[in-house]
Design a protein around this motif. Structure first.
Motif, short mmCIF file in Angstrom:
data_model
loop_
_atom_site.label_atom_id
_atom_site.label_comp_id
_atom_site.label_asym_id
_atom_site.label_seq_id
_atom_site.Cartn_x
_atom_site.Cartn_y
_atom_site.Cartn_z
N MET A 17 0.79 -0.92 -0.17
CA MET A 17 -0.43 0.46 0.26
C MET A 17 1.50 1.18 -0.34
SD MET A 17 -2.65 0.83 3.30
CE MET A 17 -1.77 -0.10 4.18
N VAL A 18 0.61 2.24 -1.00
CA VAL A 18 1.23 3.32 -0.76
C VAL A 18 0.40 4.44 -0.85
CG1 VAL A 18 2.37 4.97 -2.46
CG2 VAL A 18 3.13 3.00 -3.23
N ARG A 19 0.92 5.02 0.08
CA ARG A 19 -0.29 5.86 0.78
C ARG A 19 -0.33 7.08 0.87
NH1 ARG A 19 -1.01 2.76 5.74
NH2 ARG A 19 -1.63 4.65 7.26
N LEU A 20 -1.49 7.40 0.66
CA LEU A 20 -1.78 8.96 -0.14
C LEU A 20 -1.03 10.38 1.31
CD1 LEU A 20 -3.09 10.33 -2.29
CD2 LEU A 20 -5.37 10.54 -0.60
N LEU A 21 0.02 10.89 0.35
CA LEU A 21 0.58 11.81 1.35
C LEU A 21 -0.17 13.25 1.82
CD1 LEU A 21 4.35 11.54 -0.73
CD2 LEU A 21 3.17 10.04 1.28
N SER A 22 -1.03 13.22 0.80
CA SER A 22 -1.88 15.02 1.10
C SER A 22 -2.37 14.41 2.18
CB SER A 22 -2.74 15.13 -0.11
OG SER A 22 -3.52 14.56 0.18
N VAL A 23 -3.18 13.28 2.66
CA VAL A 23 -4.08 12.75 3.81
C VAL A 23 -3.41 11.80 5.19
CG1 VAL A 23 -5.82 11.27 4.88
CG2 VAL A 23 -5.51 11.71 2.16
N LEU A 24 -1.85 11.73 5.23
CA LEU A 24 -1.22 11.40 5.92
C LEU A 24 -0.21 12.55 6.10
CD1 LEU A 24 -0.91 7.82 5.87
CD2 LEU A 24 -2.69 8.89 6.92
N LEU A 25 -0.65 13.77 6.47
CA LEU A 25 0.69 14.38 7.23
C LEU A 25 1.71 14.55 8.69
CD1 LEU A 25 -1.65 17.53 6.04
CD2 LEU A 25 0.20 16.60 4.95
N VAL A 26 0.74 14.50 7.84
CA VAL A 26 1.79 14.05 9.02
C VAL A 26 3.55 14.09 9.59
CG1 VAL A 26 2.00 12.08 10.93
CG2 VAL A 26 1.09 11.55 8.81
N GLY B 287 4.02 -3.69 1.08
CA GLY B 287 4.17 -2.41 0.78
C GLY B 287 3.77 -1.31 2.01
N GLY B 288 3.51 0.06 1.85
CA GLY B 288 3.52 1.10 2.90
C GLY B 288 3.82 1.87 2.64
N PRO B 289 5.23 2.42 3.03
CA PRO B 289 5.75 1.83 3.27
C PRO B 289 5.60 1.77 5.05
CG PRO B 289 7.07 4.12 3.09
CD PRO B 289 6.06 3.74 2.53
N GLY B 290 5.84 0.62 5.96
CA GLY B 290 5.48 0.62 7.15
C GLY B 290 4.53 -0.37 7.77
N ALA B 291 3.67 -1.50 6.56
CA ALA B 291 3.19 -2.88 6.06
C ALA B 291 3.94 -3.82 7.19
CB ALA B 291 2.42 -2.43 5.43
N SER B 292 3.70 -4.28 7.73
CA SER B 292 3.85 -5.51 8.13
C SER B 292 3.46 -6.85 7.28
CB SER B 292 3.35 -5.94 9.72
OG SER B 292 3.42 -7.38 10.06
N GLY B 293 4.95 -7.33 6.82
CA GLY B 293 4.69 -8.24 6.11
C GLY B 293 4.48 -9.81 7.41
N ALA C 53 6.16 5.21 10.58
CA ALA C 53 7.16 4.14 10.17
C ALA C 53 6.85 5.10 8.40
CB ALA C 53 7.07 2.51 9.33
N PHE C 54 5.69 5.08 8.39
CA PHE C 54 5.60 4.93 6.97
C PHE C 54 6.14 7.22 6.79
CE2 PHE C 54 3.43 8.61 4.46
CZ PHE C 54 3.60 8.42 3.11
N ASN C 55 6.34 7.51 7.96
CA ASN C 55 6.41 9.19 7.51
C ASN C 55 7.61 9.01 7.68
OD1 ASN C 55 4.52 10.62 7.39
ND2 ASN C 55 3.63 10.15 9.86
N ALA C 56 8.43 7.73 9.03
CA ALA C 56 9.79 7.87 8.78
C ALA C 56 10.79 7.36 7.74
CB ALA C 56 11.20 6.91 10.24
N VAL C 57 10.18 7.07 6.73
CA VAL C 57 10.87 6.28 6.09
C VAL C 57 10.88 6.63 4.63
CG1 VAL C 57 10.82 4.07 4.04
CG2 VAL C 57 10.56 3.79 7.01
N HIS C 58 9.81 7.00 4.67
CA HIS C 58 9.69 8.71 3.51
C HIS C 58 10.88 9.79 3.62
CE1 HIS C 58 7.58 12.18 1.46
NE2 HIS C 58 7.62 12.77 2.20
#
Length: 520
Positions: free
Chosen positions: A1-10, A117-123, A387-392
């Motif tokens: 899952m590639v996450r939508l950057l504008s939604v997850l401000l994070v 995917g994700g990044p951040g999802a658990s394999g 994790a998504f934010n940190a990897v990004h």
């Protein structure tokens, strides 16, 4: 899952890392030494040849969803792989990678590693969830199915930790959509504070954050390949997992056996162009949902579906809807919609959620948003968002040109009018602009000379990773493209016989489908 950057401000485990297993096993632990295998980089011999201790997976669960997944799969086993925190300092601090395995039942070729995917999802959770369908394929006889939690994620220790559960709940109500100068300044201050919390809350602090990206994940994956006893890697990467697979092929071309890259991240686009393309992809999926919705006969979206959707959702900006003891925010409603647009199977839930919202209720949309953000009923979140934010932040170039950001915000609203919140475009710096670690990823079009042909799968109506991204990746890697005519994000091993048969044959025999193959 590639996450939508504008939604997850994070709940991460920060226990001390153990030494590589030696000697007699603990009760319930089965020791196995299958490596080293294949090429072993100098100075890393102890990692590549380490003994693994396999055990019940229950202790590896960190969320309600993973407890459910591991508890119901008694035919899987788990272990921890030890790797250097910093590969430039192999004698320094170490961390561990959580690994789950479902063993092959026939004449084994080797291990089949997956990343969802994700990044951040658990394999690990993804592999556990795939077991039932995996058993139905010839792959289950020929490959151990292996899922791993990339460093900093899920059961891997230490995990990235930025916000607590209550802080994440509060963040979902803090919309950060005020694009006035004061609003931009406030948003940037919050993003700076978030970066500081990530460094303060994660074991090893900035050192961990600096060694969290795809550059390091592929090195962990090569250690895992060897420790499992495989001279070469067989791998399936979904969404962001295609970036891991591409980086692996570039870093270890001599160790590649067969890679399937499904739902590709476009290697030819910069981050801003990719964001606009993704917005267009979700608009296309939303338009398809609207057609389906109207065919149902009770669709709450009028003649102008974009306007109707905005009329349903934008009032949440000023007045969130009560859902038991919580409130459904505008960002929750958008997140829920994005979640549902990943797959046609979720469209009925989105329809129910929009009908509820029209009547002032938000239970279904809250459930969808919680699923996307991996929040359980007790208010605990997995590591996926942090994790998504940190990897990004270490994988992608920093976005600090406010003129470029503003222009992209304008293009984004034009590409996805259903997501227009009604406020003027803004250009706040995200948390990566304040990140306490440098960018570590490769740049430019990938080059992996000497690798065997790979299989890239791309879906014509993929909202998160648009079809052309797969076309471009296949061209860049001189690999075979398999096209699926559909509206969903990724497709391999999800019940489409044409795609599954081609992928299984490739993984087992290394025989690619004919050039130009299309499945529907």
């Amino acid at each position: 899952m590639v996450r939508l950057l504008s939604v997850l401000l994070v709940i991460p485990l920060l226990a001390s890392c153990t030494s590589i297993i030696e000697g007699a096993p603990k009760p319930g632990v089965s020791l196995e030494k299958a490596g080293p295998a294949g090429t072993v980089p100098a100075g890393l011999e102890k990692f590549y040849g380490q003994q693994l201790g396999w055990q019940d997976c229950a202790p590896f669960a960190t969320t309600g969803s993973s407890r459910s997944a591991y508890g119901s799969k008694r035919d899987v086993e788990c272990t921890r792989l030890q790797v250097p925190l910093d590969y430039a300092k192999p004698d320094g601090d170490t961390i561990t990678i959580g690994v789950l395995r479902y063993k092959a039942t026939g004449q084994k070729i080797g291990s089949l590693l997956i990343n969802p995917g994700g990044p951040g999802a658990s394999g690990m959770a993804a592999a556990a969830g795939m077991v039932s369908d995996y058993r139905k394929t010839e792959l289950s006889k020929r490959f151990d199915l292996v899922g791993f939690d990339p460093r900093g994620i899920g059961a891997s220790e230490p995990a990235v930790k930025c916000l607590t559960g209550p802080e994440r709940d509060a963040d979902r109500l803090d919309l950060d959509i005020d694009t006035s100068p004061a609003g931009i300044a406030q948003t940037e201050q919050e993003n700076k504070a978030y970066a500081e919390k990530c460094a303060a809350g994660t074991k090893f602090g900035a050192s961990m954050l600096a060694n969290l990206g795809t550059r390091d994940v592929v090195k962990d994956m090569d250690v895992l390949r060897s420790a499992l006893g495989d001279a070469k890697l067989s791998y399936v990467g979904y969404s962001y997992g295609t970036r891991i697979g591409t980086e692996y092929a570039e870093t270890f071309p001599q160790n590649v056996r067969a890679l399937i890259l499904d739902g590709a991240v476009d290697p030819t686009q910069d981050q801003l162009a990719s964001l606009v393309a993704q917005a267009a992809g979700f608009q296309k999926a939303f338009d398809e949902f609207v057609k389906w919705c109207r065919e149902k006969g009770d669709c709450p979206l009028g003649d102008d579906a974009n306007a109707s959707f905005r009329q349903l959702t934008t009032p949440l900006i000023q007045k969130p809807v009560n859902v038991n003891d919580r409130k459904l925010s505008y960002s929750d409603a958008i997140t829920a919609t994005i979640q549902a647009l990943y797959s046609e199977q979720l469209w009925p839930l989105l329809l129910d959620g929009l009908k509820e919202l029209k009547n002032g209720r938000g239970r279904v949309l809250m459930t969808l948003a919680d699923a996307y953000l991996d929040r359980d009923d007790q208010g605990n979140y997995s590591t996926i968002t942090d994790a998504f934010n940190a990897v990004h932040c270490v994988d992608d170039q920093r976005l600090t040109d406010k003129n470029a950001l503003l222009e992209t915000a304008k293009k984004y609203k034009e590409a996805a009018p259903f997501l227009d919140d009604g406020n003027p475009p803004g250009a706040a710096l995200d948390s990566c602009a304040f990140w306490p670690a440098p960018v570590t990823a490769r740049t430019g079009t990938p080059k992996a000379d000497g690798i065997p042909p790979l299989l890239v799968i791309s879906t014509t109506g993929d909202p998160a990773t648009p079809y052309e991204a797969g076309v471009n990746l296949a061209k860049a890697l001189n690999s075979r493209l398999l096209t699926y005519e559909g509206v969903q994000h990724t497709v391999f091993l999800q019940g489409v016989a044409c795609v599954d048969d081609a992928g299984v044959k490739y993984l087992i025999d290394q025989t690619l489908p004919a050039d130009g193959t299309r499945c529907a």
